[in-house]
Design an enzyme around this catalytic site. Structure first.
Site, PDB file in Angstrom:
ATOM      1  N   GLU A 188      17.596  -3.232   7.772  1.00  0.00           N
ATOM      2  CA  GLU A 188      18.287  -3.820   8.924  1.00  0.00           C
ATOM      3  C   GLU A 188      17.214  -3.977   9.997  1.00  0.00           C
ATOM      4  OE1 GLU A 188      21.422  -4.784   9.039  1.00  0.00           O
ATOM      5  OE2 GLU A 188      22.657  -3.492   7.767  1.00  0.00           O
TER       6      GLU A 188
ATOM      7  N   HIS B 204      18.617  -7.724   6.200  1.00  0.00           N
ATOM      8  CA  HIS B 204      19.795  -7.961   7.039  1.00  0.00           C
ATOM      9  C   HIS B 204      19.453  -7.686   8.496  1.00  0.00           C
ATOM     10  CE1 HIS B 204      23.183  -8.212   4.041  1.00  0.00           C
ATOM     11  NE2 HIS B 204      22.165  -7.864   3.264  1.00  0.00           N
TER      12      HIS B 204
ATOM     13  N   GLU C 171      22.803 -13.872  12.104  1.00  0.00           N
ATOM     14  CA  GLU C 171      22.051 -13.053  11.155  1.00  0.00           C
ATOM     15  C   GLU C 171      21.506 -13.875   9.993  1.00  0.00           C
ATOM     16  OE1 GLU C 171      24.404 -10.053   9.305  1.00  0.00           O
ATOM     17  OE2 GLU C 171      22.739  -9.257   8.142  1.00  0.00           O
TER      18      GLU C 171
ATOM     19  N   HIS D 277      23.730 -12.843   3.435  1.00  0.00           N
ATOM     20  CA  HIS D 277      24.697 -13.844   3.909  1.00  0.00           C
ATOM     21  C   HIS D 277      24.262 -15.277   3.584  1.00  0.00           C
ATOM     22  CE1 HIS D 277      26.361 -10.337   5.863  1.00  0.00           C
ATOM     23  NE2 HIS D 277      25.135 -10.071   6.241  1.00  0.00           N
TER      24      HIS D 277
HETATM   25 ZN   LIG Z   1      24.171  -8.331   6.921  1.00  0.00          ZN
END
Ligand SMILES: [Zn+2]
Length: 443
Positions: A403, A340, A287, A272
């Site tokens: 993640e 992420h 995030e 992102h």
């Molecule tokens: Zn993400």
């Protein structure tokens, strides 16, 4: 044809478990003409892909998804929505509108983990373009293409946000957000009107807008030093590896522990950035900021071990998925590690833990990172899984997507907000990479 890649990336955070053979069903969709939004829902996670085609159509493709009904279309005034099984394994929603769509204003927002909202703005209605937002003491300068815009400032109920509404204004395609250390974001909204949100301290007075030759200056009414900084302002930048160009001189590293590792380059990809915050969780944690900080730490740890680390982004900037993969190819990276943070509905605080994904050739890299992360963080283990994320499918080198926790989790969110925990996460990822490279070097 504009592809809204940054928004697509966000979906990786909400895809909780998508085995490659999973087949979802598009269950329902709904068009809201008042709010200019299209909502849809599937029964299993999928990764919608949004494109703007021919300026007046938004096309949303749902891979591995079935539309169980016949092809249908519905008209809402001059707007039309069509739904069909586009390919045997791709369901497609098409939104046709009477005016040119501004691709920069198309947003795909996850709602829970199997629902999405698409919002858009049209380019033709906006008279003024917002070209840049820049922190220039004593305030934030909003650079506008036309003079005389009269904006207004509102305050959120919890006092944490200031909303700046600019009538007949749209975000320019080349918009630059340079408001750090302040957190200013563009809110998706109605056509023709632009809303910006600025994070402030609850004790802060309302900021005020005043006209300048370049646009509008948003400043506090007093000259006292302020407020909600998203990162420490004096972060030393000298240890941050350069992302572009790949041949740029890098800071000198300590002597490598294993000479063999110096031939390896690892692409670290913080997810992102810029107008795409990724998942937003408890306490408003974003995030994009968490993963950028962790990625910088991973890069420093790798460089200290003599491994060349290249970051796909070193700042809070908008970055599509395709250039992330292209950079990895250009620097001839041995490994691609995308970082992420995960999210699920705010009503599921009990969901916490680590997930690591691979597509084809990254399984052992994923396992090495996952195992080391579990050791350094003690976070719940949600497994190593296979998934069809773009950056995993399109990169030729061994690739994994980590993640690092759930920003919506009661346990993960406060931990991810602390820098000492982010350092532990970075150590786990870096260790996993180093151990994997050590094994590679032995071969
Ligand atoms: Zn993400």
């Amino acid at each position: 044809m504009g592809i809204v890649g940054a928004s697509i990336a966000c979906i990786s955070c909400v895809t909780v478990a998508t085995p490659v053979w999973a087949r979802a069903t598009l269950q329902a969709w709904q068009y809201d003409p008042q709010g200019q939004r299209l909502e849809f829902r599937t029964d299993r996670p999928t990764q919608p892909q949004v494109q703007v085609i021919g300026a007046q159509r938004v096309v949303i493709d749902l891979p591995d998804t079935r539309w169980p009904q016949p092809q249908s279309q519905q008209n809402f005034g001059t707007t039309q929505v069509r739904v069909a099984q586009y390919q045997p394994d791709v369901a497609r929603l098409v939104l046709a509108v009477p005016e040119a769509i501004n691709p920069a204003q198309v947003r795909l927002q996850p709602q829970g983990h199997q629902g999405w909202t698409v919002v858009w703005g049209t380019a033709t209605q906006a008279k003024t373009m917002l070209q840049a937002a820049q922190w220039q003491s004593p305030g934030i300068l909003l650079r506008l293409s036309t003079p005389g815009v009269v904006g207004r400032v509102l305050r959120s109920k919890d006092k944490q946000w200031l909303y700046i509404d600019l009538p007949n204004t749209a975000v320019s395609g080349s918009f630059q957000n340079q408001t750090r250390p302040y957190n200013l974001r563009v809110e998706p909204g109605l056509t023709g009107n632009l809303r910006l949100a600025l994070e402030v301290k609850t004790s802060d007075p309302d900021w005020q807008l005043r006209a300048t030759p370049q646009g509008l200056l948003l400043a506090r009414p007093t000259s006292a030093p302020s407020i909600a900084r998203t990162t420490p302002p004096s972060r030393p930048k000298t240890t941050t590896p350069k992302s572009i160009p790949p041949t740029a001189t890098r800071p000198s590293s300590p002597p490598p522990r294993t000479a063999n590792k110096t031939r390896y380059t690892v692409l670290i990809d913080p997810g992102h950035g810029g107008p795409d915050p990724g998942a937003i969780g408890r306490g408003g944690i974003q995030e994009k900021e968490i993963v950028l900080d962790i990625s910088r730490r991973v890069a420093r740890l790798l460089e200290a071990q003599g491994v060349r680390a290249v970051l796909s982004r070193t700042q809070d900037v908008d970055l599509d998925l395709e250039p992330r993969v292209a950079l990895a190819e250009r620097v001839n990276a041995t490994l691609f590690v995308s970082i992420h943070a995960n999210a699920i509905s705010m009503s599921r605080p009990e969901v916490n833990g680590l997930e690591t994904y691979y597509y084809q050739n990254g399984q052992w890299l994923a396992r090495s990172i996952h195992q080391n992360l579990r050791q350094t963080t003690n976070a719940p283990d949600r497994g190593v899984r296979q998934a069809r994320f773009y950056v995993l499918r399109r990169s030729s080198m061994r690739a994994t997507l980590v993640e690092v926790g759930y920003v919506t989790g009661a346990q993960d969110a406060p931990r991810l907000a602390s820098s000492s925990y982010r350092q532990k996460v970075a150590q786990g990822i870096a260790q996993g990479i180093i151990r994997y490279l050590d094994n590679l070097a032995k071969k």
